[in-house]
Structures are given as C-alpha cells and as structure tokens.
Design an enzyme around this catalytic site. Sequence first.
Site, PDB file in Angstrom:
ATOM      1  N   GLU A  46      26.673  43.305  37.712  1.00  7.85           N
ATOM      2  CA  GLU A  46      25.699  42.467  37.620  1.00  7.85           C
ATOM      3  C   GLU A  46      24.300  42.744  38.421  1.00  7.85           C
ATOM      4  OE1 GLU A  46      27.967  38.086  37.355  1.00  7.85           O
ATOM      5  OE2 GLU A  46      27.954  38.940  39.187  1.00  7.85           O
ATOM      6  N   GLU A  66      35.921  39.609  35.636  1.00  6.67           N
ATOM      7  CA  GLU A  66      36.134  38.158  36.501  1.00  6.67           C
ATOM      8  C   GLU A  66      37.417  37.256  35.672  1.00  6.67           C
ATOM      9  OE1 GLU A  66      32.296  39.429  38.361  1.00  6.67           O
ATOM     10  OE2 GLU A  66      33.485  39.815  36.412  1.00  6.67           O
TER      11      GLU A  66
END
Length: 190
Positions: A46, A66
């Site tokens: 990210e 995730e």
Amino acid sequence: DLKEAKENPEAFKKKPLRGRLFNAIIETYKPVICAMNGVAVGAGCEIALASDIRLATVDCKLGMPEAKRGMGATFGATILPKLISPSFAANMLYTGKLVTAEEALRIGLVDEILENQELLLERATELALEICECAPLSVQRIKETIWKTMDVPLFQALQLDIGPNVYESEDRIEGAQAFLEKRKPVWKGK
C-alpha cells in the site's frame, strides 16, 4: 507483522494512523519514489501504491494477502483498481496472490525493474535528481493534478485549476529566460 498481532491483538486493530500514512504520501507536494527490494505485501504494498513512481528489483514480489489472513485492505482495494486493470486488481485482492516484478511491470504496477539493490538505489537517485532539475512549483502542481483528477471526468478535470499558479510565478520567467540563454535555470520556488 502477524507475529506481533498474535502476541498483542489490541495493537493490531484497525487504526486511523495507518490510513493517514498513505494519505500523507499522496498529499505531500513532493514526488515520492518507491524503491522496492524483496517483498512488498500488505501495508508495504500500500505504501508503494501511494507513491508516484515505483521501481523494483528483479526478485521483488508485491501483493495484498489480506483476504488470506482475514483482514481488510481498504486503501489497497480503493487505489489498486485505479492504477491497474480493475479485474486484475480484483483477482489480486480476492486471491491474495503475490505478483512477480515482471508481472507487476507488465500490468503497470511498477515502472522499471532493476537487476539488484545497488542499481535500484542508483536509478531512484537518478530519477530524484532529474525531478530536482525541474521547477518545484510546476512539479507540485503536476503531482496535485495527477492525484486530484484521477476519478474526475476529463472535461471537468480540464476546468480545474489545481495547485500553485505557475503561470504568474518568478520561476516561469526564469525557465523561459534560461532556455533562451541556453543555461540551467535557477529555481526559487516562487
């Protein structure tokens, strides 16, 4: 850090500070070059997604695992489909698969691949120096325009006046004068 999460579950709950890091990278007026060596997953990926330019070594892998860990990827799920094909982004996010540097280059997730860490850092420095040769107000305006018009329809985006007014700046005059005099400009950021 999943080991830390197991040892201290409270420390790993969703925190607003993490999202503010990604916003800070996007909102800083200076370009951010991400030089990835090794594996960039989860929050590391990210951070790369929030960066303006992404470089990687040949052995780099990127991804958002995730979904395989029962976690969310709010920033990644928001920004990834804007940077690459939405269906490829969905595939990465739904499966948690990691992509190689070569695949990341092919899909537009990284801009260049370098053979090793030394060449990676050299290239990142070279790019930074190239950017530093440009007028700082112009670079700031361009960065703001890129990020603030990403989801704005073309004709609306063209009507926006984002960032500092470079057209009335001292640097615009200096840039033109330096070009005419065949010399490097001396930027003042004004």
